[in-house]
Design an enzyme around this catalytic site. Structure first.
Site, short mmCIF file in Angstrom:
data_model
loop_
_atom_site.label_atom_id
_atom_site.label_comp_id
_atom_site.label_asym_id
_atom_site.label_seq_id
_atom_site.Cartn_x
_atom_site.Cartn_y
_atom_site.Cartn_z
N LYS A 1 0.84 -1.21 0.00
CA LYS A 1 0.00 0.00 0.00
C LYS A 1 0.87 1.25 0.00
O LYS A 1 0.62 2.18 -0.76
CB LYS A 1 -0.92 0.05 1.24
CG LYS A 1 -1.92 -1.07 1.33
CD LYS A 1 -2.89 -0.85 2.49
CE LYS A 1 -2.24 -0.83 3.85
NZ LYS A 1 -1.85 -2.11 4.42
N ARG B 1 -10.12 -0.19 8.57
CA ARG B 1 -9.51 -1.47 8.93
C ARG B 1 -10.56 -2.51 9.29
O ARG B 1 -10.24 -3.68 9.45
CB ARG B 1 -8.62 -1.31 10.17
CG ARG B 1 -7.24 -0.76 9.93
CD ARG B 1 -6.39 -1.74 9.20
NE ARG B 1 -5.03 -1.88 9.68
CZ ARG B 1 -3.98 -1.16 9.28
NH1 ARG B 1 -4.14 -0.19 8.42
NH2 ARG B 1 -2.78 -1.41 9.73
N ARG C 1 11.80 -4.87 4.63
CA ARG C 1 11.43 -3.46 4.36
C ARG C 1 12.28 -2.46 5.13
O ARG C 1 12.44 -2.55 6.34
CB ARG C 1 9.95 -3.25 4.73
CG ARG C 1 9.52 -1.80 4.75
CD ARG C 1 8.05 -1.62 4.61
NE ARG C 1 7.26 -2.11 5.73
CZ ARG C 1 5.93 -2.10 5.75
NH1 ARG C 1 5.27 -1.67 4.69
NH2 ARG C 1 5.28 -2.55 6.79
N ARG D 1 10.95 -0.32 10.57
CA ARG D 1 9.87 -0.02 11.51
C ARG D 1 9.90 -0.98 12.69
O ARG D 1 10.18 -2.15 12.53
CB ARG D 1 8.52 -0.15 10.79
CG ARG D 1 8.03 1.15 10.23
CD ARG D 1 6.89 0.97 9.29
NE ARG D 1 5.81 0.14 9.81
CZ ARG D 1 4.66 -0.08 9.17
NH1 ARG D 1 4.46 0.47 7.99
NH2 ARG D 1 3.74 -0.84 9.70
N ARG E 1 -0.65 -8.84 13.18
CA ARG E 1 -1.25 -7.92 12.20
C ARG E 1 -1.96 -8.68 11.09
O ARG E 1 -3.02 -8.30 10.63
CB ARG E 1 -0.16 -7.01 11.59
CG ARG E 1 0.25 -5.89 12.52
CD ARG E 1 1.69 -5.49 12.32
NE ARG E 1 1.96 -4.84 11.06
CZ ARG E 1 3.18 -4.75 10.51
NH1 ARG E 1 4.20 -5.30 11.11
NH2 ARG E 1 3.35 -4.13 9.37
#
Ligand code: ADP
Length: 217
Positions: free
Chosen positions: A14, A89, A128, A163, A174
């Site tokens: 995203k 969400r 990431r 992160r 998650r």
């Protein structure tokens, strides 16, 4: 331009798609994850509370998110169109969003689902690295997104960071939350006739190309 809502599991792309679209179009990017992380960076009591939820991989209480979002939507810059990344969400947030839209005089627009298998997500999450300065997203496991020089942003030369919630443990929570709470939004928006699915396992260029077709239609 039509407002866009991006729905996808954590790590599906995203943020990367949003950044790519922003380079070409005059959209405003509204990432509720980023809005919440900005609050965390302030280091106050609210920020500390948000941080606990985020690091555990849990959803932050919706009221906090609504307030940050509605404030952002009051910005005139959103008149040209905005990309909503990470919101809604769950169904409850989607219903509340319709009230927020009415109050702010804005349109629902188009909903894009980025579809990708779980195995790919794990690589994307653990690989990431984001630039501290410009927000460009890199991935050490992707030929297209790999940093040319370790720890350095390809775009601006800034420092890359990982992160706090990009670890396997937090990812599993998650991901489960996504399956239980967020995935039902696919049927919700399908019923409204605004849903489009892109197979984002085909890479970042393909995903952008498909999204651009939707924007121009
Ligand atoms: P990802 O989709 O990769 O998990 P985000 O940056 O969208 O990353 O979100 C990171 C965290 O921020 C989430 O795990 C959650 O704790 C919080 N968050 C973001 N958006 C919302 C939202 N709409 N409602 C509740 N919590 C949210």
């Amino acid at each position: 331009m039509k407002n866009l809502i991006l729905i996808a599991a954590p790590g599906a792309g995203k943020g990367t798609l949003s950044n790519d679209l922003l380079e070409k179009y005059d959209y405003v990017h509204i990432s509720t994850g980023d809005l919440l992380r900005e609050q965390v960076a302030k280091g106050d009591d609210l920020g500390k509370k948000i941080h606990e939820f985020q690091v555990a991989g849990k959803l932050v209480p919706s009221e906090i998110v609504y307030e940050a979002l509605e404030k952002k939507l009051s910005d005139k810059a959103c008149d040209n169109g905005y990309i909503l990344d990470g919101f809604p969400r769950n169904i409850e947030q989607a219903e509340e969003y319709e009230k927020i839209l009415e109050r702010s005089g804005r349109e629902l627009g188009t909903v894009i689902v980025l579809d990708i298998p779980k195995e790919d997500l794990i690589k994307r999450i653990t690989g990431r690295f984001t630039c501290k300065d410009c927000g460009e997203i890199h991935n050490i496991y992707s030929e297209e997104l790999k940093p040319v020089k370790e720890g350095v942003c390809n775009k601006c030369g800034g420092e890359l960071t990982q992160r706090k919630d990009d670890n396997l443990e937090s990812f599993e929570v998650r991901y489960q939350t996504y399956l239980e709470s967020t995935e039902p939004l696919i049927d919700y928006y399908k019923a409204k006739g605004v849903l489009h699915v892109i197979d984002s396992s085909q890479g970042h260029d393909y995903t952008l190309e498909q999204a651009e077709k939707l924007i121009s239609n």
